[in-house]
Design a protein around this motif. Structure first.
Motif, PDB file in Angstrom:
ATOM      1  N   ILE A   1       0.842  -1.203   0.000  1.00  0.00           N
ATOM      2  CA  ILE A   1       0.000   0.000   0.000  1.00  0.00           C
ATOM      3  C   ILE A   1       0.873   1.247   0.000  1.00  0.00           C
ATOM      4  CG2 ILE A   1      -1.809   1.274   1.209  1.00  0.00           C
ATOM      5  CD1 ILE A   1      -2.704  -1.354   2.461  1.00  0.00           C
ATOM      6  N   ALA A   2       0.728   2.068  -1.012  1.00  0.00           N
ATOM      7  CA  ALA A   2       1.471   3.328  -1.101  1.00  0.00           C
ATOM      8  C   ALA A   2       0.509   4.481  -0.878  1.00  0.00           C
ATOM      9  CB  ALA A   2       2.132   3.452  -2.469  1.00  0.00           C
TER      10      ALA A   2
ATOM     11  N   PHE B   1      -0.405  -4.003  -6.006  1.00  0.00           N
ATOM     12  CA  PHE B   1       0.058  -2.673  -5.631  1.00  0.00           C
ATOM     13  C   PHE B   1      -1.163  -1.779  -5.453  1.00  0.00           C
ATOM     14  CE2 PHE B   1       1.560   1.608  -7.182  1.00  0.00           C
ATOM     15  CZ  PHE B   1       2.225   1.943  -6.007  1.00  0.00           C
ATOM     16  N   VAL B   2      -1.337  -1.271  -4.234  1.00  0.00           N
ATOM     17  CA  VAL B   2      -2.506  -0.441  -3.916  1.00  0.00           C
ATOM     18  C   VAL B   2      -2.046   1.016  -3.887  1.00  0.00           C
ATOM     19  CG1 VAL B   2      -4.390  -0.047  -2.289  1.00  0.00           C
ATOM     20  CG2 VAL B   2      -3.461  -2.359  -2.580  1.00  0.00           C
ATOM     21  N   GLU B   3      -2.406   1.754  -4.914  1.00  0.00           N
ATOM     22  CA  GLU B   3      -1.899   3.118  -5.098  1.00  0.00           C
ATOM     23  C   GLU B   3      -2.901   4.118  -4.553  1.00  0.00           C
ATOM     24  OE1 GLU B   3      -1.567   6.726  -5.990  1.00  0.00           O
ATOM     25  OE2 GLU B   3      -2.772   5.910  -7.651  1.00  0.00           O
ATOM     26  N   LEU B   4      -2.563   4.748  -3.429  1.00  0.00           N
ATOM     27  CA  LEU B   4      -3.475   5.702  -2.797  1.00  0.00           C
ATOM     28  C   LEU B   4      -2.769   7.033  -2.542  1.00  0.00           C
ATOM     29  CD1 LEU B   4      -5.064   3.150  -0.283  1.00  0.00           C
ATOM     30  CD2 LEU B   4      -5.980   3.875  -2.497  1.00  0.00           C
ATOM     31  N   MET B   5      -1.808   7.356  -3.415  1.00  0.00           N
ATOM     32  CA  MET B   5      -1.048   8.598  -3.232  1.00  0.00           C
ATOM     33  C   MET B   5      -1.734   9.775  -3.909  1.00  0.00           C
ATOM     34  SD  MET B   5       2.842   7.234  -3.837  1.00  0.00           S
ATOM     35  CE  MET B   5       2.425   6.222  -5.247  1.00  0.00           C
ATOM     36  N   GLY B   6      -2.297   9.537  -5.087  1.00  0.00           N
ATOM     37  CA  GLY B   6      -2.930  10.624  -5.825  1.00  0.00           C
ATOM     38  C   GLY B   6      -1.951  11.382  -6.687  1.00  0.00           C
ATOM     39  N   GLY B   7      -2.488  12.250  -7.548  1.00  0.00           N
ATOM     40  CA  GLY B   7      -1.660  13.014  -8.472  1.00  0.00           C
ATOM     41  C   GLY B   7      -1.564  12.286  -9.799  1.00  0.00           C
TER      42      GLY B   7
ATOM     43  N   GLY C   1      -5.809   5.209   2.817  1.00  0.00           N
ATOM     44  CA  GLY C   1      -4.868   4.131   3.101  1.00  0.00           C
ATOM     45  C   GLY C   1      -5.028   3.604   4.514  1.00  0.00           C
ATOM     46  N   THR C   2      -5.194   4.525   5.452  1.00  0.00           N
ATOM     47  CA  THR C   2      -5.422   4.122   6.841  1.00  0.00           C
ATOM     48  C   THR C   2      -6.707   3.303   6.954  1.00  0.00           C
ATOM     49  OG1 THR C   2      -4.331   6.155   7.528  1.00  0.00           O
ATOM     50  CG2 THR C   2      -5.626   5.000   9.191  1.00  0.00           C
ATOM     51  N   GLY C   3      -7.732   3.744   6.243  1.00  0.00           N
ATOM     52  CA  GLY C   3      -9.010   3.020   6.261  1.00  0.00           C
ATOM     53  C   GLY C   3      -8.864   1.606   5.727  1.00  0.00           C
ATOM     54  N   VAL C   4      -8.075   1.446   4.683  1.00  0.00           N
ATOM     55  CA  VAL C   4      -7.869   0.115   4.101  1.00  0.00           C
ATOM     56  C   VAL C   4      -7.134  -0.790   5.097  1.00  0.00           C
ATOM     57  CG1 VAL C   4      -6.663  -1.158   2.282  1.00  0.00           C
ATOM     58  CG2 VAL C   4      -7.965   0.906   1.712  1.00  0.00           C
ATOM     59  N   ILE C   5      -6.093  -0.228   5.733  1.00  0.00           N
ATOM     60  CA  ILE C   5      -5.357  -1.033   6.721  1.00  0.00           C
ATOM     61  C   ILE C   5      -6.288  -1.493   7.839  1.00  0.00           C
ATOM     62  CG2 ILE C   5      -3.542  -0.963   8.493  1.00  0.00           C
ATOM     63  CD1 ILE C   5      -1.918   0.826   6.636  1.00  0.00           C
TER      64      ILE C   5
ATOM     65  N   ILE D   1      -1.132  -7.610   4.362  1.00  0.00           N
ATOM     66  CA  ILE D   1      -0.348  -6.454   3.933  1.00  0.00           C
ATOM     67  C   ILE D   1       1.128  -6.791   4.128  1.00  0.00           C
ATOM     68  CG2 ILE D   1       0.200  -4.032   4.402  1.00  0.00           C
ATOM     69  CD1 ILE D   1      -2.755  -3.842   5.481  1.00  0.00           C
ATOM     70  N   SER D   2       1.914  -6.711   3.042  1.00  0.00           N
ATOM     71  CA  SER D   2       3.348  -6.995   3.149  1.00  0.00           C
ATOM     72  C   SER D   2       4.130  -5.738   3.500  1.00  0.00           C
ATOM     73  CB  SER D   2       3.885  -7.548   1.820  1.00  0.00           C
ATOM     74  OG  SER D   2       3.306  -8.788   1.530  1.00  0.00           O
ATOM     75  N   ALA D   3       3.797  -4.654   2.819  1.00  0.00           N
ATOM     76  CA  ALA D   3       4.635  -3.460   2.949  1.00  0.00           C
ATOM     77  C   ALA D   3       3.808  -2.212   2.697  1.00  0.00           C
ATOM     78  CB  ALA D   3       5.794  -3.522   1.949  1.00  0.00           C
ATOM     79  N   VAL D   4       4.277  -1.111   3.268  1.00  0.00           N
ATOM     80  CA  VAL D   4       3.604   0.171   3.075  1.00  0.00           C
ATOM     81  C   VAL D   4       4.636   1.243   2.776  1.00  0.00           C
ATOM     82  CG1 VAL D   4       1.655  -0.412   4.599  1.00  0.00           C
ATOM     83  CG2 VAL D   4       3.679   0.711   5.550  1.00  0.00           C
ATOM     84  N   SER D   5       4.104   2.351   2.243  1.00  0.00           N
ATOM     85  CA  SER D   5       4.977   3.475   1.897  1.00  0.00           C
ATOM     86  C   SER D   5       4.175   4.752   2.060  1.00  0.00           C
ATOM     87  CB  SER D   5       5.433   3.309   0.437  1.00  0.00           C
ATOM     88  OG  SER D   5       6.086   4.480  -0.007  1.00  0.00           O
ATOM     89  N   ALA D   6       4.805   5.786   2.555  1.00  0.00           N
ATOM     90  CA  ALA D   6       4.147   7.082   2.671  1.00  0.00           C
ATOM     91  C   ALA D   6       5.228   8.138   2.821  1.00  0.00           C
ATOM     92  CB  ALA D   6       3.196   7.109   3.867  1.00  0.00           C
TER      93      ALA D   6
END
Lengths: 428, 428
Positions: free
Chosen positions: A9-10, A77-83, A16-20, A40-45
């Protein structure tokens, strides 16, 4: 298929918090519904140390979303960064190249790069799902891609930006001017970092272009959306519309016409007692029309942690269950670009202008309209004390071209003060 | 997966004919959306020679639906005959045994035999899909099974029998008594062969039990649905409800409570200006509530050739795309029967009764209510000329048990003439 589905989850903002939270708190329910564990294996923020109210120390951390997207222990890959560009696009491309499926809530990225990303993913045999990118918790991507797939879609409409709807509702309820309510919304954190994405209709236009691609089997073409925001709407227009039995909504309409694909996102008058007219605050509504099914209306929360996370989860669950769908409902490589059609379908219009109050002023306006072939349904001049008279006209159905001709000709009459306001009245 | 998906269609009434039309007229669209041709191999119906407005001579004919269901050139058995048992069930069982997938619009069959059929199909590795069985063209089975699959569902509600809603709407609009409108609906062909399926709430109850099974992960249990039809509703109740700001709808509610699974299908008062209150004629509405998503409302045509065929097609397309879902959203073999809970959640009630108009009558009624612990929100006695006085009471929230106690005690007062009417007021 009992091996776990492993997420990377990025983006650990609200969604992203809601998904976790859902993945952690509903592990048993999700396993029962998908037949396998979701992990969930890994996260990024951007900020590792921020307190998000949910523990993330059990997950591997990546500073770089591209590194996250390409990890061996990530299936989706769960992309929740936006832009539309930047890290979101780079990481999504990397994920596809590394053989991952992608779930994203990023309407901007898909509206601009959706066609290329879909082609790349499908060529590699991977899926991109984006339920959360359109209308928050309303499962409208699924309804359109799957539920109505036996239909030729005739029209898609929607109120899909909760912030704009909040501002318009609040202006009417509190009788406050746009600037004041805009400042309130800003203080409440309702606005995007670039508020023009909301109030300029861009965010809602992104969503409309995604629905149009699915509905009409064409390449997503955000650039062809006729965009008009809510910034110029005055409290006078909202009040006057209300007195005529209408409300003003930022309404998206996409339909395939004989002249091409019409896509517009703009303020419209709708009947106050229609389902869209009654929509309050941040709620979204999408109307799907198909040749067999008739009209399907869906309403729900368009944003927020729970609703958006719910939509992200539905995509994750879909992949966990082994469902493999093309991004836009048919192979992206075969999609063609639609000829964009200007929104010229005739409609009634609401006109408001200030007249120089002297004998013959009204006659000049009526003459201009008559010469443009526009007939008047209702017209009223309200009482005034000054030398300028506010006039409101509701026309019968007219083409946009005729209307533009009349608007241009008003200037030559010498009796119209300032810029007239013209807002389409939509049958919903 | 470019080999065609081959259908065997049993039942060529309105819906079957609609499905044939879509498969014939939209071959290219369907192939584009599924990646393979969808073809009809064979059909079956009671009458081979009836003119259905669509040619069927190009398809193999079977008199016996069981023979149709087991043909080698059929991949998907499309069951559109109806009826909980008899040929529909026999052919569905035969299809599963012969290794076919099943698409059905048959709510009665699934409400009664859904658990056994689902277990058999899933054991054999085949799917049963039934979007058309619930709420016509509204893709609610998909929304609940997939779109909201990340949610714990808290409540499902719906107006899901268009005929009942037509009758109630028409009674109010035309001021006609139930018997008269029932006869009209019969003449218009709106009623099932056994009209009690419609007006007795059975058809809508079937649908509710199917949604409840998906929503709460329990075995479909139609027998546990508390059923009450619309036959006893009088024009007086409809008028009185309207004067109080309510409409009467045949409303289904399913929710999991601490005491077990509550399922009820019964006339309720709902606010006239609520989305459900505004539902006119044959339109259906389903409300889905989940812990993350909040409330999702879906509205559309609940019956008719186009809408129902649209739903059947969505299931066929799903199978053509290779999507394999369990019947009720998780493996049927693992579903348990829920403990049925009587609908005792407190609610306000509407009471109407005729009092013997003599001093102290009203006091006796008020005393009975007070002794049952029921407090009165509104009460009114309308003007009357005879010795009997019509009285309407709206209570505050009360339990069904307290209400039943009061209803029983009214008899002993000697002032209540005939049977009092009690209708639950639902928050929607």
């Amino acid at each position: 298929m009992t091996q776990p589905l492993r997420l990377g989850i990025a983006g650990l903002g609200t969604v992203g918090t809601g998904v976790i939270k859902i993945v952690r708190q509903k592990a048993n329910l999700l396993a029962a519904r998908t037949g396998r564990p979701i992990e969930i294996s890994a996260v990024s923020a951007r900020n590792r140390d921020k307190d998000r109210g949910v523990p993330i120390s059990g997950y591997a951390w990546e500073d770089d979303p591209v590194a996250l997207a390409t990890r061996d222990d990530v299936d989706v890959f769960v992309e929740l960064m936006g832009g539309s560009d930047g890290p979101a696009k780079a990481a999504t491309e990397a994920a596809i190249a590394a053989g991952k499926d992608v779930v994203t809530a990023n309407k901007a990225m898909l509206a601009v790069h959706g066609q290329a990303l879909a082609e790349a993913a499908e060529k590699a045999g991977h899926v991109i799902r984006f339920e959360a990118a359109v209308a928050g918790g309303i499962p409208v991507v699924k309804a359109l891609t799957e539920g109505l797939a036996g239909n030729e879609i005739t029209r898609v409409m929607g109120v899909m930006n909760g912030t704009c709807n909040y501002i318009l509702t609040r202006m009417e309820d509190a009788g406050l001017p746009y600037e004041k309510v805009f400042a309130e919304a800003d203080a409440l954190g309702y606005l995007e970092a670039d508020p023009n994405l909301d109030v300029g209709g861009i965010d809602a236009g992104h969503k409309l272009s995604l629905l149009a691609a699915i509905a009409f089997g064409t390449q997503v073409d955000f650039d062809a959306v006729e965009l008009e925001g809510i910034q110029k709407l005055s409290i006078d227009d909202i009040r006057t519309a209300a007195s005529l039995g209408y409300r003003i909504k930022l309404l998206g309409v996409a339909q395939m016409t004989g002249r091409g694909l019409e896509q517009r996102m703009s303020p419209c008058l709708v009947p106050a007692d229609s389902p869209i007219g009654q929509l309050q605050g941040g709620t979204n509504m999408v109307v799907l029309e198909g040749d067999s099914v008739g009209q399907i209306v869906m309403r729900g929360a368009g944003a927020g942690e729970g609703p958006t996370a719910s939509a992200v989860m539905s995509d994750i669950i879909e992949i966990a269950r082994g469902t493999r769908l093309t991004t836009f409902g048919q192979p992206a490589a075969g999609l063609e670009k639609a000829r964009p059609a200007r929104a010229t379908a005739p409609a009634p219009y609401y006109l408001r202008m200030i007249l120089n109050d002297r004998p013959g002023a009204m006659a000049k306006i009526a003459t201009v309209l008559g010469e443009a072939g526009i007939s008047i349904d209702r017209m009223r001049q309200t009482r005034h004390d000054s030398a300028s008279a506010p006039v409101v006209i509701v026309t019968h159905k007219t083409s946009r071209d005729a209307l533009d001709a009349a608007l241009a000709a008003f200037g030559g009459t010498g009796v119209v003060l300032g810029e007239p306001v013209a807002i389409r009245i939509e049958r919903v």
